[in-house]
Design an enzyme around this catalytic site. Structure first.
Site: not given
Length: 318
Positions: A18-19, A139, A143, A166-167, A169, A205, A212
């Protein structure tokens, strides 16, 4: 639109997927000065170091992409580290930014902040309405604390501190670890290796029926810069496509892009996980933005990036 040519922007976590995308987007927008720091150069868990950095750097805009992330196994095994590190990074950075007159702070979370059984598609107001998914609770709580801190600083101090969720990525710089990567990069690698070895089939799997949502990371970066241009952005807003696809349909698309012509086999003995996970994009679209990279185009780009990273010896596998 934001005039980035006059801005000094700090992108935390610039070495991540992302960054890195945010840095590319800022470069394309002719940002006046893009400030980055590696973890060795600036430990965001060190309050004194973070305070000194902001005092010396005179930052205008922060796009906060840093975080300790991992898969289900890591989240389950090291919840204390996931909570402590993510919470420390957020608390230190948000407070130091406020105390050093940063004009805007955009904090990135994840859709895992929403309840494990949130109604679909997930709206921003479903936050904290029911229990979190246990596997990544630590986590998610860290957040949530970060985004709430932005909300409260904005309310109390009248600063433009806001957050986005964000969803799922994918794109350049993704993690292609053979066991710990997310579903889309895992499928890219699996089908590529199957094609290279002339395998007859690839097993995925579960039943293949869970659905999604996937967003190209360059679309996310576009959305983040858009949010930074708004005079009155939402405190919290989803960024995604608003559309989903079944895992079997996704696997079929990846196989086609990669050029694998064998059979795709589902394994119902493996868990499916949550059957549907999709973001409601009503609020984000009301601000004038929507994703522009189709999944088909994005998959072709992602595979080209994968091949280039393999050839250059820089494929991320962590």
């Amino acid at each position: 639109m934001q005039d980035w040519s006059k801005k000094r922007a700090f992108v935390s976590g610039h070495r991540g997927m992302v960054g890195g995308a945010v840095v590319r987007a800022l470069q394309a927008s002719n940002c006046g000065d893009i400030v980055t720091r590696t973890r060795a150069e600036l430990d965001l868990c060190d309050q004194a170091a973070v305070n000194s950095f902001f005092a010396e750097s005179k930052i205008d805009v922060v796009i906060f992409c840093a975080g300790k992330v991992g898969g289900i196994h890591a989240n389950n095994t090291y919840p204390a580290e996931f909570m402590h590190q993510n919470l420390s990074m957020a608390v230190n950075s948000i407070d130091a930014a406020y105390r050093n007159q940063v004009s805007r702070f955009l904090y990135l979370g994840s859709t895992c902040i929403y309840p494990g059984k949130a109604p679909q598609p997930m709206t921003e107001d479903s936050l904290l309405t029911s229990p979190l998914e246990k596997t990544n609770e630590a986590y998610a709580l860290a957040k949530i604390a970060g985004l709430k801190m932005c909300e409260f600083y904005r309310r109390q101090y009248n600063v433009l501190f806001h957050s986005t969720m964000p969803t799922n990525l994918y794109g350049p710089g993704d993690n292609y670890h053979p066991e710990n990567s997310h579903v889309l990069p895992a499928l890219v690698r699996r089908f590529h290796e199957a094609k290279e070895s002339n395998a007859d089939s690839v097993s995925i799997w579960g039943t293949g029926t869970p659905r999604r949502e996937f967003l190209h990371v360059d679309d996310l970066a576009s959305g983040l810069l858009h949010l930074c241009s708004l005079a009155d952005p939402p405190d919290l807003v989803n960024v995604g496509t608003g559309s989903d696809i079944s895992i079997l349909e996704l696997a079929t698309k990846v196989a086609e892009v990669v050029g694998f012509q064998g059979e795709i086999v589902t394994d119902p003995t493996k868990p499916d996980g949550t059957m549907v996970k999709r973001t409601d994009m009503t609020l984000m679209q009301s601000t004038g933005w929507q994703a522009s990279i189709s999944l088909d185009d994005g998959l072709r780009q992602a595979y080209a990036d994968f091949l280039a990273e393999v050839q250059q010896g820089v494929l991320r596998e962590v």
